[in-house]
Write an enzyme that holds these catalytic residues in place. Structure first.
Site, PDB file in Angstrom:
ATOM      1  NE  ARG A 164      -3.661  -2.076   2.791  1.00 31.13           N
ATOM      2  CZ  ARG A 164      -3.467  -3.189   3.490  1.00 31.13           C
ATOM      3  NH1 ARG A 164      -2.302  -3.380   4.105  1.00 31.13           N
ATOM      4  NH2 ARG A 164      -4.413  -4.102   3.582  1.00 31.13           N
ATOM      5  CE  LYS A 186      -6.406  -0.130   4.619  1.00 31.15           C
ATOM      6  NZ  LYS A 186      -7.711  -0.365   3.943  1.00 31.15           N
ATOM      7  CG  HIS A 253      -4.704   0.801  -4.317  1.00 31.98           C
ATOM      8  ND1 HIS A 253      -4.165   0.450  -3.092  1.00 31.98           N
ATOM      9  CD2 HIS A 253      -5.818   0.044  -4.469  1.00 31.98           C
ATOM     10  CE1 HIS A 253      -4.931  -0.467  -2.519  1.00 31.98           C
ATOM     11  NE2 HIS A 253      -5.932  -0.735  -3.333  1.00 31.98           N
ATOM     12  NE  ARG A 256      -2.905  -3.440  -1.470  1.00 33.51           N
ATOM     13  CZ  ARG A 256      -2.531  -4.271  -0.505  1.00 33.51           C
ATOM     14  NH1 ARG A 256      -1.248  -4.523  -0.320  1.00 33.51           N
ATOM     15  NH2 ARG A 256      -3.434  -4.857   0.266  1.00 33.51           N
ATOM     16  CG  HIS A 280      -6.405  -8.315   1.779  1.00 34.99           C
ATOM     17  ND1 HIS A 280      -6.519  -8.806   0.496  1.00 34.99           N
ATOM     18  CD2 HIS A 280      -6.153  -6.989   1.634  1.00 34.99           C
ATOM     19  CE1 HIS A 280      -6.348  -7.831  -0.373  1.00 34.99           C
ATOM     20  NE2 HIS A 280      -6.120  -6.725   0.294  1.00 34.99           N
ATOM     21  CE1 TYR A 289      -5.262  -6.336  -5.512  1.00 34.71           C
ATOM     22  CE2 TYR A 289      -6.433  -7.279  -3.649  1.00 34.71           C
ATOM     23  CZ  TYR A 289      -5.805  -6.210  -4.251  1.00 34.71           C
ATOM     24  OH  TYR A 289      -5.735  -5.021  -3.589  1.00 34.71           O
TER      25      TYR A 289
END
Length: 312
Positions: A164, A186, A253, A256, A280, A289
């Site tokens: 990210r 995150k 992004h 990514r 994630h 993805y």
């Protein structure tokens, strides 16, 4: 309905502190929640013709919150769709923000007994393949920046590590080892990403010319300061343009997305391994993805043992 001048109110600030300190949410996530909730109450102020300065939300107290109905919430989402032209994804995010705040008001703050937001349904979001670069486009992009060690390292790490933007800009030198990269993602969650040969070389080339400055940031500006997200975005756009790629639809992004897509398509990566690489929480997020290319679909169809019957 500009929000930058709107005042907040105590219950919201307590909630945002809870998200930051207890739940460990990122600054960007907290800002999004704050914006969505303030927008909702600003809408209600206008709808209910409440007197006072348009930017003052001090009227929001426990009694007012208990008076809010499910219809008020749907009216706000309708306003976002019809007046603000918000996409289904944006409307869904605002619904989540409202739901989470109401959940806090019931379970933590004990302000309400009945959580009407539980009945608030989210709009159906159309599933689209995430925009990404092809392998050939990725190679062109890397070739364009190969003479600038710092910029080449940035783009190489995006395309090899699936980072990210916030993760890349926050990297410190001590997070890089000979074989892996330690990322703080995150929710302040830590994960390790193994370095590819191309990434190792790009990092080595950059560190060889990086000036010795007081900051520990891996990526620095010419003045020796940590690069901001905007600075990194400008670097990526510069080389996307040089490579003849569309800077309007491509971004950091999307790099990514590209890394994740190439890993899945060419490396036959297990989806759970990909989930860990991307950081994630939910495997459902990772599944966006795992789209397949036209060539993969053609190979799949032709792999059917009946595909060559009757000498065709």
């Amino acid at each position: 309905m500009a929000l930058k001048n709107y005042s907040s109110f105590p219950l919201l600030e307590e909630y945002l502190n809870y998200l930051t300190v207890i739940k460990g949410r990122s600054q960007n996530t907290v800002i999004e929640y704050r914006t969505d909730v303030l927008m909702f109450f600003s809408f209600l102020k206008e709808q209910h013709n409440i007197d006072g300065d348009r930017y003052d939300l001090a009227f929001v107290d426990s009694e007012f919150i208990r008076s809010i109905t499910l219809n008020d919430m749907y009216a706000f989402i309708s306003y976002c769709q019809n007046q603000k032209k918000a996409t289904a994804g944006t409307r869904a995010r605002k619904i989540v923000s409202i739901r989470q705040f109401w959940k806090y008001l019931k379970t933590k703050a004990k302000v309400i007994d009945n959580n009407v937001s539980e009945e608030l349904e989210t709009p159906k979001i159309p599933k689209r393949m995430p925009k990404h670069l092809t392998l050939e486009e990725s190679i062109r992009l890397l070739i364009e920046c190969e003479n600038n060690p710092r910029d080449h390292c940035i783009i190489t790490m995006f395309l090899n590590c699936a980072l990210r933007l916030s993760e890349l800009t926050s990297i410190n030198i001590e997070q890089v080892s000979a074989e892996s990269l330690r990322i703080i993602g995150k929710g302040n969650k830590e994960r390790a990403i193994f370095l590819t040969p191309a990434t190792k070389k790009a990092i080595s080339d950059w560190l060889a010319v990086r000036e010795s400055v007081s900051t520990s940031a891996l990526f620095i500006t010419k003045t020796g300061k940590r690069m901001t997200g905007r600075a990194v975005q400008d670097v990526v756009k510069k080389y996307l343009a040089k490579a003849g790629l569309d800077i309007k639809t491509l971004s950091t992004h999307k790099l990514r997305h590209t890394a994740a897509t190439l890993m899945y398509q060419y490396g036959k990566v297990d989806i759970r391994a990909l989930q860990q690489i991307l950081g994630h929480d939910s495997i459902a997020t990772t599944q966006i993805y795992t789209h397949v290319s036209g060539e993969q679909l053609e190979r799949a169809v032709n792999s059917n043992p009946l595909a060559g019957m009757f000498g065709v």
